[in-house]
Write a protein that holds these residues in place. Structure first.
Motif, short mmCIF file in Angstrom:
data_model
loop_
_atom_site.label_atom_id
_atom_site.label_comp_id
_atom_site.label_asym_id
_atom_site.label_seq_id
_atom_site.Cartn_x
_atom_site.Cartn_y
_atom_site.Cartn_z
N VAL A 1 0.83 -1.21 0.00
CA VAL A 1 0.00 0.00 0.00
C VAL A 1 0.86 1.26 0.00
CG1 VAL A 1 -2.03 -1.07 1.06
CG2 VAL A 1 -0.30 0.00 2.52
N VAL A 2 0.28 2.31 -0.54
CA VAL A 2 0.89 3.63 -0.56
C VAL A 2 0.22 4.43 0.56
CG1 VAL A 2 1.24 5.72 -1.93
CG2 VAL A 2 1.27 3.47 -3.04
N VAL A 3 1.00 5.00 1.45
CA VAL A 3 0.45 5.69 2.62
C VAL A 3 0.95 7.13 2.65
CG1 VAL A 3 0.32 5.68 5.14
CG2 VAL A 3 0.43 3.50 3.90
N SER A 4 0.02 8.06 2.86
CA SER A 4 0.36 9.48 3.01
C SER A 4 -0.29 10.01 4.28
CB SER A 4 -0.18 10.30 1.83
OG SER A 4 0.38 9.87 0.63
N THR A 5 0.38 10.92 4.94
CA THR A 5 -0.19 11.58 6.12
C THR A 5 0.00 13.08 5.98
OG1 THR A 5 1.89 11.44 7.36
CG2 THR A 5 0.34 9.62 7.65
N TRP A 6 -0.94 13.81 6.55
CA TRP A 6 -0.83 15.26 6.63
C TRP A 6 -1.76 15.74 7.73
CZ3 TRP A 6 -3.60 12.74 2.94
CH2 TRP A 6 -4.92 13.13 2.73
N ALA A 7 -1.54 16.97 8.16
CA ALA A 7 -2.35 17.56 9.23
C ALA A 7 -2.92 18.88 8.74
CB ALA A 7 -1.50 17.78 10.47
N GLU A 8 -4.15 19.15 9.15
CA GLU A 8 -4.82 20.40 8.78
C GLU A 8 -5.63 20.90 9.96
OE1 GLU A 8 -7.40 20.16 5.37
OE2 GLU A 8 -5.96 18.95 4.26
#
Length: 171
Positions: free
Chosen positions: A23-30
């Motif tokens: 799997v391709v995993v991305s994280t970010w915060a907003e």
């Protein structure tokens, strides 16, 4: 970044080490209208192995979605249990109910980790359509927009696990 795994005690049907490693995993915060939110996108690259098809990948992703108790975008976003284990200031694991493994997230960054440790929810977004590795922010937002409109994204809210909780008993 591709996910990695760590061993846990039970088993979820269809969630395999091969799936979690691919799997391709991305994280970010907003900071959203609802307050701070940490996001976690789980996708899968296009078919690339012998015998792998878009349909077989989708079935595996639906199995992962079920193990995470995610819902379709047309349904109310619900809390799927506390599934995040923070590993210092930039690492994290996502536990999967009934699976013998956790998904190791790519480096999440200090801001993501701080927000989650302070109680911000984590919005899990799982895409059913292929997403190429190393997709930039604009392409990721377009991917999510298309997926949400077409019902090809599954969603759920989670949070950090209490350190006293057993990894094997995650919901």
């Amino acid at each position: 970044m591709n996910g990695t795994l760590t061993k846990q005690p039970s088993r979820a049907t269809g969630v395999t080490p091969g799936l979690l490693c691919s799997v391709v995993v991305s994280t970010w915060a907003e900071v959203t209208a609802a307050g701070p939110v940490a996001f976690l996108l789980i996708g899968h690259p296009p078919a690339r192995r012998q015998g792998e098809t878009a349909e077989s990948i989708e079935q595996q992703m639906l199995g992962l979605s079920a193990a995470l108790d995610l819902t379709e975008p047309s349904e109310t976003l619900r809390h799927v249990g506390n599934r995040v284990i923070l590993l210092g200031t930039s690492g994290a694991l996502l536990t999967i109910a009934g699976a013998p493994y956790s998904l190791r997230l790519p480096p999440v960054g200090a801001e993501w980790s701080r927000m989650v440790s302070e109680g911000a929810p984590v919005c899990i977004l799982l895409g059913l359509d292929p997403i190429p590795p190393h997709t930039d922010e604009k392409a990721t937002q377009e991917y999510l927009g298309r997926g949400l409109l077409s019902g090809r994204v599954r969603m759920g809210a989670t949070a950090v696990m209490d350190p006293r909780e057993s990894v094997g008993t995650a919901p």
